[in-house]
Write a protein that holds these residues in place. Structure first.
Motif, PDB file in Angstrom:
ATOM      1  N   GLU A  60       0.829  -1.214   0.000  1.00 51.29           N
ATOM      2  CA  GLU A  60       0.000   0.000   0.000  1.00 51.29           C
ATOM      3  C   GLU A  60       0.859   1.258   0.000  1.00 51.29           C
ATOM      4  O   GLU A  60       0.340   2.367   0.061  1.00 51.29           O
ATOM      5  N   LYS A  61       2.155   1.054   0.018  1.00 50.03           N
ATOM      6  CA  LYS A  61       3.130   2.154   0.141  1.00 50.03           C
ATOM      7  C   LYS A  61       2.779   3.033   1.346  1.00 50.03           C
ATOM      8  O   LYS A  61       2.829   4.265   1.283  1.00 50.03           O
ATOM      9  N   ARG A  62       2.386   2.374   2.410  1.00 50.08           N
ATOM     10  CA  ARG A  62       1.961   3.098   3.606  1.00 50.08           C
ATOM     11  C   ARG A  62       2.996   2.919   4.711  1.00 50.08           C
ATOM     12  O   ARG A  62       3.483   1.803   4.938  1.00 50.08           O
ATOM     13  N   VAL A  63       3.315   4.018   5.359  1.00 49.86           N
ATOM     14  CA  VAL A  63       4.290   3.976   6.453  1.00 49.86           C
ATOM     15  C   VAL A  63       3.680   4.693   7.648  1.00 49.86           C
ATOM     16  O   VAL A  63       3.262   5.840   7.539  1.00 49.86           O
ATOM     17  N   LEU A  64       3.610   3.977   8.780  1.00 49.57           N
ATOM     18  CA  LEU A  64       2.972   4.576   9.957  1.00 49.57           C
ATOM     19  C   LEU A  64       3.941   4.638  11.123  1.00 49.57           C
ATOM     20  O   LEU A  64       4.540   3.627  11.487  1.00 49.57           O
ATOM     21  N   ASN A  65       4.059   5.803  11.717  1.00 49.72           N
ATOM     22  CA  ASN A  65       4.763   5.890  13.002  1.00 49.72           C
ATOM     23  C   ASN A  65       4.261   7.127  13.742  1.00 49.72           C
ATOM     24  O   ASN A  65       3.376   7.840  13.243  1.00 49.72           O
TER      25      ASN A  65
END
Ligand SMILES: Cc1cc2nc3c(=O)[nH]c(=O)nc-3n(C[C@H](O)[C@H](O)[C@H](O)COP(=O)(O)OP(=O)(O)OC[C@H]3O[C@@H](n4cnc5c(N)ncnc54)[C@H](O)[C@@H]3O)c2cc1C
Length: 504
Positions: free
Chosen positions: A120-125
């Protein structure tokens, strides 16, 4: 504590139950954290104990603490841990953090967690990750209830999967389930009976800048005013024989030598006992073997990969990779950033379950290919190319290692906490057990192993077997006394009856 700099290695606040006054000869089998903690405590606290530690490995001690300082000695390589790496700092106090502080060892907390969902080309922080983490904890709570109400005991995986597929449960962000899919209880098949939420605390951990090996090194050598521990490497114990008549224990090694001791502390991994590689005469009571087969031993491995440059975000401590297929679960899903720890542009990745087993079967070239493909997926081609060449790739093979045969004990479906506690009971006279598998509290951890070593040492010093013998004698005495009183009562009753007959 910080103020108490005079602490000795292996110190513990409470006094042992009772001290022994006769010289005693103690043998410890296995120089991992548990064996060394036991040996340090016995060596330091009581000059009356002669302690020898025997270790199977030829080239190193420390067991599942393996800080690799040896590769490429000329190029001041970083010290990296292929076994225990982090000290859990959340919740309960970790005695090893206190020990490390007392010894002046530097530690740092791991930085924040980043969840990557590559497809999803998603990066969470940071604040993006907070609601996802909260939802993951909620799912785990529901899974716990699910396993409580289930008629048969289920695994964390089964319980979580049931919650996620339940149409009545609304999941706001599917990323929360990806986080759970990367956690140890899910990947390794823990029983759903036990609390699981703490395993999501990926970052509530401290690491030692010089590696965990520094702790085992210090336990071995002791402080300046403490005697060193006698250690024999390349000594593979194959049989432990209790000689009840002589009140002694004989340890036989594969090199055909043997030693005789008043007490023996067996501090080898559970897998070595359950495999039958180490035999006992007489054989251990059935309950020990039954427990050993029910407790469960995990398959886990670590890989360290060093590049020319660090190409990942510097402020992140832990990367969690989301995966889509079952086959990928447990495969290099958790990565630690080693740059702040060792200074080197390196990452350590972890594998669990079937993925850990498969990883051991790969050639070095195949392992490198897999590692690079995972990192490419996580960080993209541009970033990876900034990393330059792979300077070093180091990996563990804990499952095929004869002296560990896997990673740690875990609460498998069908196990019970009391099974761990069985191993905290000595076989009298003189056979004691230590190791991460000998107490349910803190099992599978380094501090659990450490505490178990101190406990075994206390049992030896307090001569638990002698205490047990005295307790048994006292019980027998009371039984006999009660019997005598019973008999006396009976005979006086008879006399009374006789008297009353006469009166009639
Ligand atoms: C990959 C991995 C990552 C981990 N990460 C963490 C972590 O981050 N934090 C944490 O707290 N814990 C972690 N652990 C768990 C921790 O490493 C262990 O719980 C702990 O080190 C176990 O210590 P021990 O003394 O019980 O056993 P061991 O360290 O295994 O010591 C047993 C010793 O006995 C020796 N031995 C075996 N058979 C014989 C024989 N027949 N004769 C003589 N000697 C023998 C072995 O060679 C070994 O030295 C990890 C473990 C692994 C494998």
């Amino acid at each position: 504590s910080k103020e108490d700099k005079t602490k000795h290695v292996g110190d513990k606040k409470e006094e042992p139950i009772k001290k022994y006054d006769l010289p005693k000869n103690v043998v410890v089998i296995g120089a991992g954290m548990a064996g060394l903690a036991a040996a340090r405590r016995l060596t330091t606290d009581r000059t009356n104990f002669t302690v020898y530690v025997y270790e199977a490995r030829r080239e190193r001690f420390g067991g599942r603490v393996w800080t690799d300082k040896l590769t490429n000695p000329r190029a001041k390589g970083p010290e990296v841990d292929l076994g225990a790496f982090t000290l859990t700092a959340g919740g309960k106090n970790n005695p090893l953090i206190e020990l490390a502080e007392g010894l002046g060892l530097k530690s740092i907390s791991l930085g924040e967690v980043q969840l990557l969902i590559p497809w999803e080309k998603r990066v969470l922080n940071g604040t993006d990750l907070t609601p996802v983490m909260t939802e993951a904890l909620k799912i785990l709570e529901l899974a716990k209830n699910e396993s409580k109400t289930s008629k048969i005991e289920v695994s964390v995986k089964e319980a979580v999967d049931a919650v996620i597929s339940d149409e009545k449960v609304h999941i706001a962000d599917i990323a929360s389930s990806y986080l759970i899919h990367a956690s140890r209880p899910y990947v390794l098949g823990y029983s759903g009976k036990y609390p699981m939420s703490y395993h999501l605390g990926f970052a509530h951990k401290k690491v030692l800048l010089d590696g965990m090996g520094e702790l085992t090194d210090r336990l071995l050598s002791g402080d300046l005013n403490e005697p060193p521990i006698h250690l024999g490497l390349s000594k593979v114990a194959r049989q432990i024989k209790i000689d009840r008549e002589k009140n002694q224990v004989v340890v036989r090694f594969t090199d055909k030598s043997q030693v005789v001791a008043d007490s023996v502390v067996v501090a080898v991994p559970l897998s070595v006992i359950s495999s039958g590689d180490l035999q006992f005469e007489p054989i251990l009571p059935k309950a020990y073997y039954e427990a050993a087969s029910e407790m469960g031993f995990t398959s886990e491995n670590a890989v360290i990969v060093e590049f020319e440059n660090a190409f990942w975000p510097h402020n992140i401590g832990v990367f969690v990779r989301a995966v889509q297929t079952d086959a990928e679960k447990g495969q290099l899903q958790t990565w630690f950033n080693l740059k702040p720890v060792s200074g080197a542009p390196a990452l350590s990745g972890y594998l669990g379950g079937k993925a850990a087993e498969a990883f051991e079967k790969l050639s070095d070239e195949e392992a490198k290919k897999l590692v690079l493909s995972v990192l490419l997926e996580m960080f993209g081609e541009n970033a990876l190319s900034q990393g330059g060449k792979v300077v070093r790739l180091q990996r563990s093979a804990w499952i095929s290692d004869s002296w560990s045969k896997g990673a740690t004990t875990y609460p498998k479906v069908g196990s019970h906490p009391s099974m761990w506690d069985i191993f905290s009971e000595p076989i009298c006279p003189g056979l004691y057990f230590a190791g991460e598998h000998t107490s349910f509290d803190d099992h599978g951890t380094l501090h659990g192993a450490y505490l178990s070593g101190l406990r075994a040492a206390d049992q030896v010093m307090g001569d638990l077997c002698e205490q047990r013998r005295l307790e048994r004698e006292e019980m027998d005495r009371r039984k006999r006394q009660a019997q005598m009183e019973e008999e006396k009562k009976g005979s006086s009753q008879e006399v009374d009856e006789e008297d009353s007959k006469e009166e009639l």
